[in-house]
Scaffold this motif. Structure first.
Motif, PDB file in Angstrom:
ATOM      1  N   ALA A   1     -62.560-121.787 -57.189  1.00  0.00           N
ATOM      2  CA  ALA A   1     -61.709-122.965 -57.384  1.00  0.00           C
ATOM      3  C   ALA A   1     -61.563-123.273 -58.871  1.00  0.00           C
ATOM      4  O   ALA A   1     -60.463-123.575 -59.341  1.00  0.00           O
ATOM      5  CB  ALA A   1     -62.275-124.167 -56.637  1.00  0.00           C
ATOM      6  N   GLU A   2     -62.655-123.165 -59.616  1.00  0.00           N
ATOM      7  CA  GLU A   2     -62.587-123.425 -61.061  1.00  0.00           C
ATOM      8  C   GLU A   2     -61.733-122.372 -61.762  1.00  0.00           C
ATOM      9  O   GLU A   2     -60.943-122.707 -62.651  1.00  0.00           O
ATOM     10  CB  GLU A   2     -63.983-123.510 -61.679  1.00  0.00           C
ATOM     11  N   LEU A   3     -61.859-121.093 -61.375  1.00  0.00           N
ATOM     12  CA  LEU A   3     -61.016-120.058 -61.982  1.00  0.00           C
ATOM     13  C   LEU A   3     -59.537-120.348 -61.728  1.00  0.00           C
ATOM     14  O   LEU A   3     -58.702-120.198 -62.626  1.00  0.00           O
ATOM     15  CB  LEU A   3     -61.384-118.672 -61.441  1.00  0.00           C
ATOM     16  N   VAL A   4     -59.222-120.771 -60.521  1.00  0.00           N
ATOM     17  CA  VAL A   4     -57.841-121.111 -60.163  1.00  0.00           C
ATOM     18  C   VAL A   4     -57.350-122.274 -61.022  1.00  0.00           C
ATOM     19  O   VAL A   4     -56.241-122.228 -61.575  1.00  0.00           O
ATOM     20  CB  VAL A   4     -57.757-121.441 -58.651  1.00  0.00           C
ATOM     21  N   MET A   5     -58.170-123.298 -61.158  1.00  0.00           N
ATOM     22  CA  MET A   5     -57.742-124.466 -61.937  1.00  0.00           C
ATOM     23  C   MET A   5     -57.622-124.151 -63.419  1.00  0.00           C
ATOM     24  O   MET A   5     -56.724-124.650 -64.099  1.00  0.00           O
ATOM     25  CB  MET A   5     -58.679-125.639 -61.662  1.00  0.00           C
ATOM     26  N   ILE A   6     -58.494-123.285 -63.912  1.00  0.00           N
ATOM     27  CA  ILE A   6     -58.397-122.863 -65.313  1.00  0.00           C
ATOM     28  C   ILE A   6     -57.118-122.059 -65.521  1.00  0.00           C
ATOM     29  O   ILE A   6     -56.382-122.287 -66.491  1.00  0.00           O
ATOM     30  CB  ILE A   6     -59.637-122.051 -65.737  1.00  0.00           C
ATOM     31  N   ARG A   7     -56.829-121.143 -64.608  1.00  0.00           N
ATOM     32  CA  ARG A   7     -55.620-120.309 -64.781  1.00  0.00           C
ATOM     33  C   ARG A   7     -54.351-121.145 -64.763  1.00  0.00           C
ATOM     34  O   ARG A   7     -53.464-120.962 -65.601  1.00  0.00           O
ATOM     35  CB  ARG A   7     -55.554-119.205 -63.709  1.00  0.00           C
ATOM     36  N   ALA A   8     -54.248-122.076 -63.831  1.00  0.00           N
ATOM     37  CA  ALA A   8     -53.068-122.952 -63.805  1.00  0.00           C
ATOM     38  C   ALA A   8     -52.991-123.767 -65.094  1.00  0.00           C
ATOM     39  O   ALA A   8     -51.909-123.924 -65.669  1.00  0.00           O
ATOM     40  CB  ALA A   8     -53.114-123.870 -62.591  1.00  0.00           C
ATOM     41  N   SER A   9     -54.118-124.243 -65.566  1.00  0.00           N
ATOM     42  CA  SER A   9     -54.141-125.051 -66.793  1.00  0.00           C
ATOM     43  C   SER A   9     -53.769-124.224 -68.015  1.00  0.00           C
ATOM     44  O   SER A   9     -53.146-124.738 -68.949  1.00  0.00           O
ATOM     45  CB  SER A   9     -55.515-125.697 -66.968  1.00  0.00           C
TER      46      SER A   9
END
Length: 148
Positions: A33-41
């Motif tokens: 979930a954190e990797l996903v949120m970092i990538r979108a950011s």
């Protein structure tokens, strides 16, 4: 300089936080979930969210190499497994809607790795981080800045 509001209504903030929490909980993989949120950011150039989610990922023990190469995940060889790659591809497709739709092939690849409930939570997670990114970028909230 253009005047910008730094205000975020408490009801809006609470609703966004509730959606974020529900999506993370239902997804069930805090590190991914954190990797996903970092990538979108990264795609949205949101320094506030990058700072926050990189810190959270480190706190969860996400491998530094995964964080370092996230901006080039497609070229990073075996640093990311197929499940992570499917989630990151879906993240990019949902975040960058210049073609108007999430390609069926991207969605189908993600569906091979996530059951229907987790896939729904992944889409919600990607959607809510995009909302947060837009709230922070539009108000130019700096890393560590008070967002409300």
């Amino acid at each position: 300089m253009t005047a910008r509001t730094h205000r975020l209504d408490a009801e809006v903030r609470d609703a966004m936080q509730a959606v974020s929490a529900a999506a993370k909980k239902g997804f069930g993989d805090a590190a991914l979930a954190e990797l996903v949120m970092i990538r979108a950011s990264q795609l949205n150039r949101c320094a506030f969210c990058l700072d926050m989610h990189l810190g959270l990922a480190r706190g969860l023990g996400v491998e530094g190499r995964k964080l370092d190469l996230l901006d080039a995940w497609e070229e990073a060889g075996e640093v990311y497994d197929e499940r992570e790659r499917a989630a990151l591809a879906l993240t990019e497709a949902v975040t960058v809607l210049t073609d108007g739709f999430v390609p069926d092939a991207v969605y189908e690849a993600a569906a091979k790795h996530f059951d229907e409930a987790r896939l729904a939570h992944l889409v919600a997670l990607i959607t809510v981080i995009n909302g947060w990114n837009r709230l922070m970028v539009s108000r130019r909230i700096p890393p560590g800045g008070a967002p409300w």
